[in-house]
Write a protein that holds these residues in place. Structure first.
Motif, PDB file in Angstrom:
ATOM      1  N   LEU A   3     -57.046  38.466  37.828  1.00  0.00           N
ATOM      2  CA  LEU A   3     -56.955  38.843  39.329  1.00  0.00           C
ATOM      3  C   LEU A   3     -56.473  37.994  40.269  1.00  0.00           C
ATOM      4  O   LEU A   3     -56.068  37.084  41.529  1.00  0.00           O
ATOM      5  CB  LEU A   3     -57.848  39.314  39.983  1.00  0.00           C
ATOM      6  N   ILE A 135     -51.021  45.857  42.176  1.00  0.00           N
ATOM      7  CA  ILE A 135     -51.680  46.250  41.566  1.00  0.00           C
ATOM      8  C   ILE A 135     -52.679  48.222  41.565  1.00  0.00           C
ATOM      9  O   ILE A 135     -52.394  48.441  43.132  1.00  0.00           O
ATOM     10  CB  ILE A 135     -53.570  45.456  41.668  1.00  0.00           C
ATOM     11  N   ARG A 169     -48.452  48.200  32.988  1.00  0.00           N
ATOM     12  CA  ARG A 169     -48.488  46.438  33.751  1.00  0.00           C
ATOM     13  C   ARG A 169     -47.792  46.139  32.232  1.00  0.00           C
ATOM     14  O   ARG A 169     -47.728  44.879  32.489  1.00  0.00           O
ATOM     15  CB  ARG A 169     -50.068  46.341  33.622  1.00  0.00           C
ATOM     16  N   ARG A 175     -48.593  44.030  37.648  1.00  0.00           N
ATOM     17  CA  ARG A 175     -48.743  43.332  37.772  1.00  0.00           C
ATOM     18  C   ARG A 175     -50.337  43.065  36.975  1.00  0.00           C
ATOM     19  O   ARG A 175     -50.710  42.288  36.851  1.00  0.00           O
ATOM     20  CB  ARG A 175     -49.074  42.544  38.769  1.00  0.00           C
ATOM     21  N   ALA A 176     -51.039  44.341  37.325  1.00  0.00           N
ATOM     22  CA  ALA A 176     -52.764  44.663  37.300  1.00  0.00           C
ATOM     23  C   ALA A 176     -52.709  45.960  37.298  1.00  0.00           C
ATOM     24  O   ALA A 176     -52.515  46.521  38.381  1.00  0.00           O
ATOM     25  CB  ALA A 176     -53.288  43.438  37.149  1.00  0.00           C
ATOM     26  N   TRP A 177     -54.136  46.349  36.456  1.00  0.00           N
ATOM     27  CA  TRP A 177     -54.798  47.268  36.892  1.00  0.00           C
ATOM     28  C   TRP A 177     -56.602  47.284  36.837  1.00  0.00           C
ATOM     29  O   TRP A 177     -56.503  46.266  36.328  1.00  0.00           O
ATOM     30  CB  TRP A 177     -54.538  48.901  36.451  1.00  0.00           C
ATOM     31  N   ASP A 199     -57.662  44.711  34.168  1.00  0.00           N
ATOM     32  CA  ASP A 199     -57.731  43.170  34.453  1.00  0.00           C
ATOM     33  C   ASP A 199     -58.515  42.760  35.268  1.00  0.00           C
ATOM     34  O   ASP A 199     -59.283  41.374  35.877  1.00  0.00           O
ATOM     35  CB  ASP A 199     -56.079  43.360  34.846  1.00  0.00           C
TER      36      ASP A 199
END
Length: 336
Positions: A3, A135, A169, A175-177, A199
Motif C-alpha cells: 500500500l 485498490i 491484481r 494494483r492491490a486488494w 496486500d
C-alpha cells in the motif's frame, strides 16, 4: 503491491458521508467539499457501493471523472451489487441500523461470490465514471453485519471475491486488494491464508484514540511481521472525537462520553486539538499507511490537514499513557 507504494500521501478522503450517512447532504455541499479536498492536495479517495446505494460513488465520480486518471488513487469495495429496482422493505445493515436511510432507494444485493464481485466492480466503474480502480476492498465480511453467520460470508468471499481480486491484481487490472471491515478477526484469518493473500486492509473504527487495544493484541503484530499495510477508516470514531455525538454510528454511550471528556481535558491543558490527537495517533503505528476521515463541509478539509501538521508536545502523549487512556502497546507520536 504494498500500500505504501500506491498511496500518494498519509491522508485521503473517505466518502461514506457523501452517501447521505446520518443526514441528507445537498449536492452543493458535496461539490464544494470535494472541490476543497482536491484543491488542497487530497489525491486518495475511498468509496463503496453501500454508501447511499451508489450515491457516494456517483457524487465522487462527478469530480474524479473530470480529472486526469493518473493524478489520483481510487479505492472502492465489493460485496454489494446495486440493482435498478427499488427496495420495498427496510434494509438489513446489521448493527448499523438505518445508517443510509437518506440514500438512494435502490435495492442492494449482498453477495461476495466471484460473479457478483465482477458485477460490483463494473457497477462502481460506471458510477464513478473511470476506467479502473487502484485498490479494491472486500467489504463487511464481519460480525457487525452478519452476527453468527459471518464465517459463512467470509468463506463465500474467500472462494469468490478473494480469488477474483487476486487474479485481477496479477493481471495488472487493479494494483492491490484487501479487506475493508469494522472488526479485526476477518483480517487476522485472511493474513493466515497461504493463498489468496491480501496486500493490505482498511480497518474502520478499530484503530482510533478511543478503540485500539484489541487491534494491538494480535492483528497489528501479524500485519507488521508480514509487511501488510493498513488504511485507517473512521479515525474520529464516528464523530465523537471531532466534536460530534456519535460513536459506532450511534449515540455515544455515557462511558464513551466520559472517556472523551478525560482525553479532552488533557488535550485542552496542553493546547492540543482533539482532532489532531486522533489523526496523529492513528498514523503513529508502523503498519498505518494512511487515514481517511470523511467530510461534508469544505472547512473540514483544512481542519483535517491542519490537524495532521499540528505540533503536539510529547508531554501530552505521556500524560495520556500515564492516565491509562491509551494502551501501553500503542506506538505514540514522538516515540513515547
Amino acid at each position: 503491491m504494498a500500500l505504501d507504494q500506491i498511496l500518494p500521501g498519509r491522508i485521503g478522503f473517505g466518502t461514506a458521508p457523501l452517501g447521505n450517512m446520518f443526514r441528507a447532504v445537498s449536492d452543493e455541499e458535496v461539490s464544494a467539499t470535494l472541490d476543497a479536498a482536491w484543491d488542497q492536495g487530497i489525491r486518495y479517495y475511498d468509496s463503496a457501493p453501500l454508501y447511499g446505494a451508489g450515491l457516494a460513488e456517483i457524487r465522487l465520480g462527478e469530480l474524479l471523472s473530470q480529472k486526469p486518471r493518473d493524478e489520483f488513487v481510487l479505492s472502492s469495495k465489493v460485496g454489494r451489487v446495486i440493482l435498478d429496482e427499488v427496495e420495498s422493505g427496510s434494509r438489513d445493515l446489521g448493527d448499523k441500523g438505518d445508517l443510509f436511510a437518506h440514500g438512494r432507494p435502490n435495492k442492494i444485493q449482498h453477495d461476495w461470490t466471484a460473479e457478483a464481485t465482477e458485477r460490483s466492480i463494473e457497477g462502481s466503474l460506471e458510477r464513478l465514471g473511470v476506467d479502473r480502480l487502484d485498490i479494491v476492498w472486500v467489504h463487511d465480511i464481519a460480525q457487525d453485519f452478519h452476527g453468527d453467520q459471518w464465517l459463512g460470508k467470509f468463506e463465500e468471499a474467500r472462494t469468490g471475491a478473494f480469488r477474483v481480486l487476486s487474479r485481477l491484481r496479477d493481471e495488472g487490472v487493479i494494483r492491490a486488494w484487501g479487506l475493508g471491515v469494522n472488526r479485526t478477526e476477518p483480517i487476522e484469518i485472511a493474513l493466515e491464508l497461504d493463498e489468496p493473500k491480501p496486500d493490505g486492509f482498511l480497518l474502520a473504527g478499530r484503530y482510533t484514540l478511543l478503540d485500539h487495544a484489541h487491534a494491538l493484541e494480535r492483528l497489528l503484530p501479524m500485519a507488521e511481521r508480514q509487511d501488510v499495510g493498513m488504511v485507517v477508516g473512521g479515525p474520529y470514531s464516528s464523530g465523537i472525537l471531532a466534536g460530534g455525538t456519535n460513536f459506532e454510528y450511534q449515540d455515544a454511550p455515557p462511558e464513551i462520553v466520559e472517556r472523551v471528556g478525560r482525553i479532552k481535558e488533557i488535550a485542552d491543558r496542553h493546547g492540543v486539538p482533539i482532532k489532531a490527537a486522533a489523526l496523529q495517533f492513528s498514523l503513529a503505528h508502523p503498519v498505518s499507511d494512511a487515514v481517511i476521515p470523511g467530510a461534508t463541509k469544505p472547512s473540514r478539509i483544512s481542519e483535517d490537514l491542519s490537524a495532521l501538521r499540528e505540533d503536539i508536545p510529547v508531554e501530552f502523549w505521556r500524560e495520556l499513557r500515564e492516565a491509562g487512556l491509551v494502551s501501553p502497546l500503542a506506538p505514540l507520536p514522538g516515540g513515547v
